[in-house]
Design an enzyme around this catalytic site. Structure first.
Site, short mmCIF file in Angstrom:
data_model
loop_
_atom_site.label_atom_id
_atom_site.label_comp_id
_atom_site.label_asym_id
_atom_site.label_seq_id
_atom_site.Cartn_x
_atom_site.Cartn_y
_atom_site.Cartn_z
N TYR B 155 33.47 40.54 48.34
CA TYR B 155 34.49 39.50 48.46
C TYR B 155 35.00 39.10 47.07
O TYR B 155 36.21 39.07 46.82
CB TYR B 155 33.88 38.28 49.17
CG TYR B 155 34.83 37.12 49.37
CD1 TYR B 155 35.72 37.10 50.44
CD2 TYR B 155 34.82 36.03 48.50
CE1 TYR B 155 36.59 36.03 50.64
CE2 TYR B 155 35.69 34.95 48.69
CZ TYR B 155 36.56 34.96 49.75
OH TYR B 155 37.42 33.90 49.94
N LYS B 159 38.76 39.48 45.35
CA LYS B 159 39.53 38.31 44.91
C LYS B 159 39.89 38.43 43.43
O LYS B 159 40.98 38.03 43.01
CB LYS B 159 38.74 37.02 45.18
CG LYS B 159 38.55 36.76 46.68
CD LYS B 159 39.86 36.65 47.44
CE LYS B 159 39.70 36.25 48.88
NZ LYS B 159 40.99 36.07 49.59
#
Lengths: 269, 264
Positions: B155, B159
């Site tokens: 994740y 990002k």
């Protein structure tokens, strides 16, 4: 029209450096969104002119000559805003000066002047208004850093770059310290903006070429910085604190020389 | 006076959480809404709620990691509203598992949705915007773009990738009159963070790290997204804006926590 009316209705704002450039645009914008504004500037006539412009527009404003590097004058500014308008909700510290020179080219007096206005001036103004904000249960401070200083160094500009880097970190430190009092502290980091400050050191042709070097292809207008400042000052930014907002047309998103500049992309194509 | 009267906003991941909060705000400021999401039931419920409040809503069901689905979402939005003025990309998946145990298939799924999805949506909507002379794109990054967290490698990597995608895309899109920026939400009270925020022990404990003294709401983020999408941000492009109540500002242990103040 893009400004939602009334985001700052009933609020009191103090703007240092409010007599020209980004400070002037912010003072006008805050007033248009409903704030009463104390316009502070080193030059009494410029502060008065902006306050007059706001009043002519139906807004509420006062004007005051303030040297932000002088603690007594800054304290008097906070006292005046409290006395005249009943409190302080928003502070914008737009007073600033530009300087040129590497370390070896900058004499200590010039260094102290730039740090005194840009960095110490921000510290003094925040120091003077935070107790009043805390008494009201909170407030918002918007400081002015710079794309040069917050993110990158530019050559031959040490005092300015150091002062604006200091403003960015001062902003974050104040955000941490005063969050429990409901005070949000954020910075805008303008890219090159069509202000009297830039106009004082560049020809019109240089300013045009400078703007063309930005990904967006032009300089910022002071009103565009004021729009970001108004956002940060408003409850629309209720969870934003300690942020350094680049408003720079993509300047800090790009490297100085690109593959297109070098002709590499055209050659590959 | 509304900032988005007559505008069309395509929200990828618009059925719930922060994406839906954005749709609510854009709708209340006059925009036509095209909601694209993979979860059909949530999408239908979101659209029904918005229509009850008088909003013009088009729903498109699909997977943002599939180019065909993204192309048809953009086509549907244009067919219904005639244009796309704003793209908001909020779709993301997260899985907390230590790196050495992380399944490759799940890594690929996270990269496909979170990062490739941004590429596909930006490209497809960007072409429509360029043909009309401009537009504005807001992509959801995260404080995880620069603030590491245990067991959250894929994740965070996506990002971080989004932040650099946005900077580079800003350069390529500026000549077409398109601005692109990112928001970096901190810990926001949505389904993705519910396990932390509403845990009876961890919830209050983690809160000590947030200077603002509260978790963010989806609406806290939506307000920033609308600013970035509006003309008020006309000179902002390639920027990522941190909205975290001060979470990532610095050291989380203060002088007081260490008892140093008493020692002085």
């Amino acid at each position: 029209m893009t400004d939602p009316p009334g985001r700052l209705a009933g609020k009191v704002a103090v703007v240092t450096g409010g007599g020209s450039g980004i400070g002037r645009a912010a003072a006008i914008r805050f007033a248009r969104e409903g704030a009463s504004v104390l316009v502070a500037d080193i030059a009494a006539d410029r502060a008065g002119a902006v306050a007059g412009e706001i009043a002519g527009d139906g807004g509420r404003a006062g004007a005051m000559a303030v040297d932000v590097s002088d603690p007594a004058q800054v304290e008097a500014m906070a006292a005046r805003a409290g006395g005249e308008f009943g409190g302080i909700d928003v502070l914008m510290t737009a007073a600033g000066v530009l300087s040129f020179g590497s370390v070896t080219e900058t004499d200590p007096q010039a260094w102290n002047r730039v740090i005194g206005i840009n960095l110490t001036g921000t510290f003094l103004a925040a120091r003077a208004v935070i107790p009043a904000m805390a008494r009201r249960g909170g407030g918002a401070i918007v400081t002015v850093s710079s794309s040069t200083g917050a993110h990158d160094a530019s050559p031959g500009n040490v005092a300015y770059v150091a002062s604006k880097g200091g403003v960015a970190m001062l902003t974050k430190a104040m955000a941490v310290d005063h969050a429990p009092q409901g005070i949000r502290v954020n910075a805008i980091a303008p890219g090159p903006t069509a202000t009297p400050m830039l106009g004082s050191v560049m020809t019109e042709d240089e300013m045009r070429r400078f703007g063309e070097a930005m990904p967006i292809g032009r300089l910022a207008q002071p009103a565009e910085l004021a729009a970001a400042a108004a956002f940060l000052a408003s409850d629309d930014a209720s969870y934003v604190t300690g942020a350094v907002f680049a408003v720079d047309g993509g300047q800090t998103a790009k490297v100085g020389m690109t593959l297109a500049d070098l002709g590499t992309i055209a050659r590959q194509a | 006076m509304s900032r988005f009267d007559g505008k069309t906003v395509l929200v990828v991941g618009g059925a719930q959480g922060m994406g839906l909060a954005c749709a609510e705000r854009f709708g209340s400021e006059g925009a036509g809404l095209a909601l694209f999401d993979i979860e059909d039931d949530a999408l239908a419920a979101a659209a029904a709620g918005l229509r009850d409040r008088g909003r013009a809503v088009e729903t498109i069901s699909g997977d943002v990691s599939r180019a065909d689905d993204v192309e048809s979402a953009v086509a549907r939005a244009v067919e219904r509203f005639g244009a796309i003025d704003v793209l908001v990309h909020a779709a993301a998946v997260v899985e907390l598992t230590p790196l050495l145990d992380f399944p490759e298939s799940l890594w690929r799924r996270i990269v496909d949705v979170n990062l490739t999805g941004v590429f596909l949506a930006t490209k497809a909507a960007g072409r429509v915007m360029a043909a009309r002379g401009g537009g504005s794109i807001v992509v959801f990054a995260s404080t995880n773009a620069f603030f590491a967290e245990e067991s959250n490698v894929p994740y965070s990597a996506t990002k971080g990738g989004i932040v650099m995608f946005v900077r580079n895309a800003a350069m390529d899109l500026a000549r077409h009159g398109i601005r692109i920026n990112a928001v970096d939400p901190g810990i926001i009270d949505t389904r993705l963070s519910a396990a932390l925020v509403h845990d009876p022990i961890a919830g209050p404990e983690y809160l000590k790290r947030i200077p603002a003294g509260r978790y963010g709401t989806a609406d806290d983020i939506a307000k920033v997204v609308l600013f970035l999408a509006s003309d008020d941000a006309a000179y902002m492009t390639g920027e990522d804006v941190i909205v975290d109540g001060g979470l990532t500002l610095g050291a989380t242990l203060g002088i007081e926590d260490l008892g140093l103040e008493g020692a002085q």
